[in-house]
Design a protein around this motif. Structure first.
Motif, mmCIF file in Angstrom:
data_model
loop_
_atom_site.group_PDB
_atom_site.id
_atom_site.type_symbol
_atom_site.label_atom_id
_atom_site.label_comp_id
_atom_site.label_asym_id
_atom_site.label_seq_id
_atom_site.Cartn_x
_atom_site.Cartn_y
_atom_site.Cartn_z
ATOM 1 N N ALA A 1 0.830 -1.213 0.000
ATOM 2 C CA ALA A 1 0.000 0.000 0.000
ATOM 3 C C ALA A 1 0.862 1.259 0.000
ATOM 4 O O ALA A 1 2.000 1.258 0.478
ATOM 5 C CB ALA A 1 -0.908 0.014 1.222
ATOM 6 N N GLN B 1 0.541 5.405 1.178
ATOM 7 C CA GLN B 1 -0.289 6.259 2.029
ATOM 8 C C GLN B 1 0.277 7.674 2.063
ATOM 9 O O GLN B 1 1.497 7.868 2.090
ATOM 10 C CB GLN B 1 -0.350 5.694 3.441
ATOM 11 C CG GLN B 1 -1.227 6.512 4.375
ATOM 12 C CD GLN B 1 -1.462 5.806 5.700
ATOM 13 O OE1 GLN B 1 -2.180 4.832 5.779
ATOM 14 N NE2 GLN B 1 -0.821 6.320 6.732
ATOM 15 N N TRP C 1 -4.801 9.297 3.331
ATOM 16 C CA TRP C 1 -5.361 8.602 2.168
ATOM 17 C C TRP C 1 -4.448 7.405 1.925
ATOM 18 O O TRP C 1 -3.232 7.570 1.790
ATOM 19 C CB TRP C 1 -5.340 9.491 0.932
ATOM 20 C CG TRP C 1 -6.172 10.712 1.076
ATOM 21 C CD1 TRP C 1 -7.474 10.877 0.676
ATOM 22 C CD2 TRP C 1 -5.773 11.971 1.651
ATOM 23 N NE1 TRP C 1 -7.906 12.142 0.981
ATOM 24 C CE2 TRP C 1 -6.885 12.840 1.577
ATOM 25 C CE3 TRP C 1 -4.592 12.441 2.242
ATOM 26 C CZ2 TRP C 1 -6.839 14.150 2.048
ATOM 27 C CZ3 TRP C 1 -4.550 13.733 2.717
ATOM 28 C CH2 TRP C 1 -5.664 14.573 2.615
ATOM 29 N N ARG C 2 -5.064 6.227 1.851
ATOM 30 C CA ARG C 2 -4.271 5.019 1.656
ATOM 31 C C ARG C 2 -4.813 4.268 0.455
ATOM 32 O O ARG C 2 -6.025 4.087 0.336
ATOM 33 C CB ARG C 2 -4.365 4.143 2.905
ATOM 34 C CG ARG C 2 -3.523 2.880 2.867
ATOM 35 C CD ARG C 2 -3.764 2.094 4.166
ATOM 36 N NE ARG C 2 -2.928 0.915 4.255
ATOM 37 C CZ ARG C 2 -3.219 -0.258 3.707
ATOM 38 N NH1 ARG C 2 -4.326 -0.407 3.017
ATOM 39 N NH2 ARG C 2 -2.404 -1.285 3.856
ATOM 40 N N ASN C 3 -3.927 3.876 -0.405
ATOM 41 C CA ASN C 3 -4.331 3.138 -1.588
ATOM 42 C C ASN C 3 -3.553 1.827 -1.591
ATOM 43 O O ASN C 3 -2.330 1.826 -1.727
ATOM 44 C CB ASN C 3 -4.025 3.961 -2.852
ATOM 45 C CG ASN C 3 -4.698 3.376 -4.075
ATOM 46 O OD1 ASN C 3 -5.416 2.384 -3.979
ATOM 47 N ND2 ASN C 3 -4.465 3.995 -5.214
ATOM 48 N N THR D 1 -9.314 1.718 -1.290
ATOM 49 C CA THR D 1 -8.795 3.016 -0.860
ATOM 50 C C THR D 1 -9.377 3.319 0.511
ATOM 51 O O THR D 1 -10.558 3.048 0.757
ATOM 52 C CB THR D 1 -9.179 4.142 -1.838
ATOM 53 O OG1 THR D 1 -10.590 4.126 -2.001
ATOM 54 C CG2 THR D 1 -8.504 3.978 -3.185
ATOM 55 N N THR D 2 -8.539 3.847 1.387
ATOM 56 C CA THR D 2 -8.977 4.138 2.750
ATOM 57 C C THR D 2 -8.680 5.594 3.066
ATOM 58 O O THR D 2 -7.557 6.060 2.861
ATOM 59 C CB THR D 2 -8.241 3.241 3.773
ATOM 60 O OG1 THR D 2 -8.482 1.885 3.450
ATOM 61 C CG2 THR D 2 -8.699 3.521 5.192
ATOM 62 N N ARG D 3 -9.712 6.277 3.547
ATOM 63 C CA ARG D 3 -9.495 7.615 4.087
ATOM 64 C C ARG D 3 -9.641 7.483 5.592
ATOM 65 O O ARG D 3 -10.504 6.740 6.063
ATOM 66 C CB ARG D 3 -10.558 8.598 3.568
ATOM 67 C CG ARG D 3 -10.403 8.965 2.098
ATOM 68 C CD ARG D 3 -11.601 9.780 1.633
ATOM 69 N NE ARG D 3 -12.821 8.993 1.685
ATOM 70 C CZ ARG D 3 -14.007 9.465 2.088
ATOM 71 N NH1 ARG D 3 -14.139 10.709 2.486
ATOM 72 N NH2 ARG D 3 -15.070 8.685 2.114
ATOM 73 N N THR E 1 -13.108 2.737 4.269
ATOM 74 C CA THR E 1 -12.438 1.973 3.220
ATOM 75 C C THR E 1 -13.464 1.625 2.144
ATOM 76 O O THR E 1 -14.575 1.197 2.453
ATOM 77 C CB THR E 1 -11.809 0.696 3.806
ATOM 78 O OG1 THR E 1 -10.836 1.070 4.776
ATOM 79 C CG2 THR E 1 -11.123 -0.125 2.719
#
Ligand SMILES: [Cu+2]
Lengths: 221, 310
Positions: free
Chosen positions: B199, B201, B222-224, B262-264, B289
């Motif tokens: 990931a 971030q 923001w994580r992708n 994707t996670t915010r 997510t």
């Protein structure tokens, strides 16, 4: 040999006595300060100084002074020196420090060092000099450069200025956490040989605690 | 029949390890007797409540749990040059879950941070490169994993009251997964390496003083990249997963699956300095997510902790 030595010291001692008699006021007064904050706690790290005597400025003699670095702190936290003084910054910590100031009264930077300091720093402009260490941002200290020979640092709420001339004295008291911008200003009249006492209270801001960055584990996704 | 396959990203791991070595080797050489060194040490304890430890997209299957995390760390700070420093840290941590004790884990972690300050003064920006290697051993050995993280961070005290940091992170988790139990047909033939995750971030953190000893810390990130969730194997999930295996920790028939998402997240902590070397904090985190097929994975975390520097 010993006898000769003693004889040769006599003129020197006479000269010293004569100098002390002429340089100190003929009838010197003393001003003793008791200083507390709004919580009635004895104040540490304040400075009391006389700016004018009977409306006149009195030029000070330069000195040498020390601001040490112990346990990632400047010691003392506040140092008062006279105009033209040289201050050395020994480092008593086992780690290196990098002392600097951006203040208008003195802009300087000492390279990273440990142990004995580089050459002492000349303070040739009156005013407040805020000290920092570029390695340890939490290290802050102050040098108050005074254009007067009459001053004292306040420790445990007490300070005494000796050898004061009689007359009307314009007095200021300063502390780094004063809520007001300017130092506290007072006018005091002292007579010859008087042991004047002064009790004052300062409004001080709470001191900022040293902050340590949290060390937190990773979030598992 | 699904088979256990080796991860396809071995080259990524090798690259990550090489990068870490490339950083560390010259830095250790630079740590000459002329450098200024300082030992540091600390301990922390954190109690945490997570309302969705399963990371389930279905509220019916979202399971919550409490945990206690204790950590001891030792650090070595080297001032390499006037504006450049290296901080090496090692830590040993244990997280004990209250109900799902299979999730309890012990972690051994090592990190190196090379930082450079762009000049004199407390308000001068600092650029830092950090590399972390962490080995985690779980009571449920299926979850045993190694984590490799590299990040670059720019931080600056803007005024006396507040400071800002921007951090870009790449992380890779390499699960042991040797004993993972594959699904059988008619499930699609997917690998079982669900804990092999990668990931990117980006996080922005602000710290703001609200008193002489208190400050707020807020982080938006923001994580992708990959996530792991555990639910019954619904068709949507089988379609969206890139790896899947049975996960008996949360009951018979439950599977753990890896999915790109994707996670915010927003984190807010209130910190209070206790004395000169301890910090007490209380805070919360909300993670949103979003995976394929519109699957949403909400997670809420509440935590309180105590940090002490010896
Ligand atoms: Cu320092």
């Amino acid at each position: 040999m010993l006898h000769l030595h003693k004889v040769s010291l006599v003129p020197f001692m006479l000269c010293t006595l004569l100098w002390q008699l002429t340089s100190a006021p003929a009838s010197a007064a003393t001003l003793s300060l008791t200083l507390t904050d709004q919580n009635k706690t004895a104040v540490e790290d304040a400075v009391i100084y006389v700016t004018t005597v009977n409306g006149k400025h009195v030029a000070p003699m330069p000195q040498t002074a020390i601001v040490d670095q112990i346990g990632e702190m400047f010691v003392p936290h506040v140092r008062a020196v006279t105009l033209g003084s040289r201050v050395s910054f020994p480092n008593s910590d086992p780690i290196r420090h990098m002392v600097y100031s951006f203040s208008g009264a003195k802009n300087f930077e000492l390279p990273l060092y440990s142990g004995a300091p580089p050459a002492p720093v000349l303070f040739d402009k009156a005013g407040l000099v805020t000290l920092g260490c570029n390695i340890h941002d939490h290290m802050v200290g102050y040098i108050l450069v005074l254009d007067t020979p009459y001053y004292a640092e306040v420790h445990e709420g007490k300070a005494t200025i000796t050898n004061l001339p009689a007359g009307q004295l314009a007095v200021e008291i300063w502390h780094p956490l004063l809520t007001q911008e300017q130092a506290l200003q007072l006018t005091i009249t002292v007579s010859a040989d008087q042991n004047a006492t002064l009790s004052q209270q300062l409004e001080l801001r709470p001191e900022r605690k040293v902050r340590r960055a949290p060390h937190r584990g990773a979030t598992h996704y | 029949m699904l088979t256990d396959s080796r991860p396809s990203n071995l080259s990524t791991q090798t690259t990550t390890r090489s990068v870490l070595l490339m950083w560390l080797a010259p830095l250790l050489i630079c740590a000459s007797p002329f450098a200024s060194a300082q030992w540091l040490a600390g301990a922390s304890a954190e109690t945490l409540f997570n309302d969705n430890v399963t990371r389930s997209p279905y509220p019916d299957h979202a399971l919550s749990d409490k945990s206690l995390d204790v950590s001891l760390w030792r650090g070595y700070h080297l001032q390499l040059a006037e504006y450049t420093a290296l901080l090496m840290q090692g830590s040993l941590s244990h997280q004990q879950f209250d109900h799902f004790s299979a999730l309890s884990n012990t972690r051994l972690s090592g990190s190196a941070e090379l930082s450079h300050k762009f000049g004199l003064g407390a308000n001068t920006p600092v650029l830092a490169f950090t590399a972390v290697i962490e080995r985690s051993l779980f009571n449920d050995t299926h979850r045993d994993q190694s984590l490799y993280r590299t990040s670059v961070s720019l931080r600056q005290r803007i005024q006396e009251q507040w400071q800002l940091a921007i951090t870009a992170t790449h992380e890779h988790t390499n699960g042991d997964y040797g004993q993972n139990i594959p699904l059988v047909p008619p499930a699609p033939p997917l690998p079982t390496n669900v804990w092999d995750l990668g990931a990117w971030q980006l996080a922005v953190n602000a710290e703001w003083d609200i008193g002489p000893a208190s400050w707020l810390s807020a982080t938006v990130s923001w994580r992708n990249g990959d996530i792991v969730a555990s639910t019954p194997p619904y068709p949507k999930i089988l379609d969206a997963s890139s790896a899947i295996a049975f996960d008996p920790v949360f009951g018979a028939g439950v599977v753990a699956y890896r999915m790109a998402a994707t996670t915010r997240s927003i984190t807010l902590d209130w910190n209070h300095a206790v004395g000169d070397s301890s910090t007490l904090y209380v805070g919360g985190e909300r993670q949103w997510t979003r995976g394929e097929y519109g699957l949403e994975y909400p997670v809420h975390i509440i935590r309180a902790g105590f940090l002490h520097n010896f």
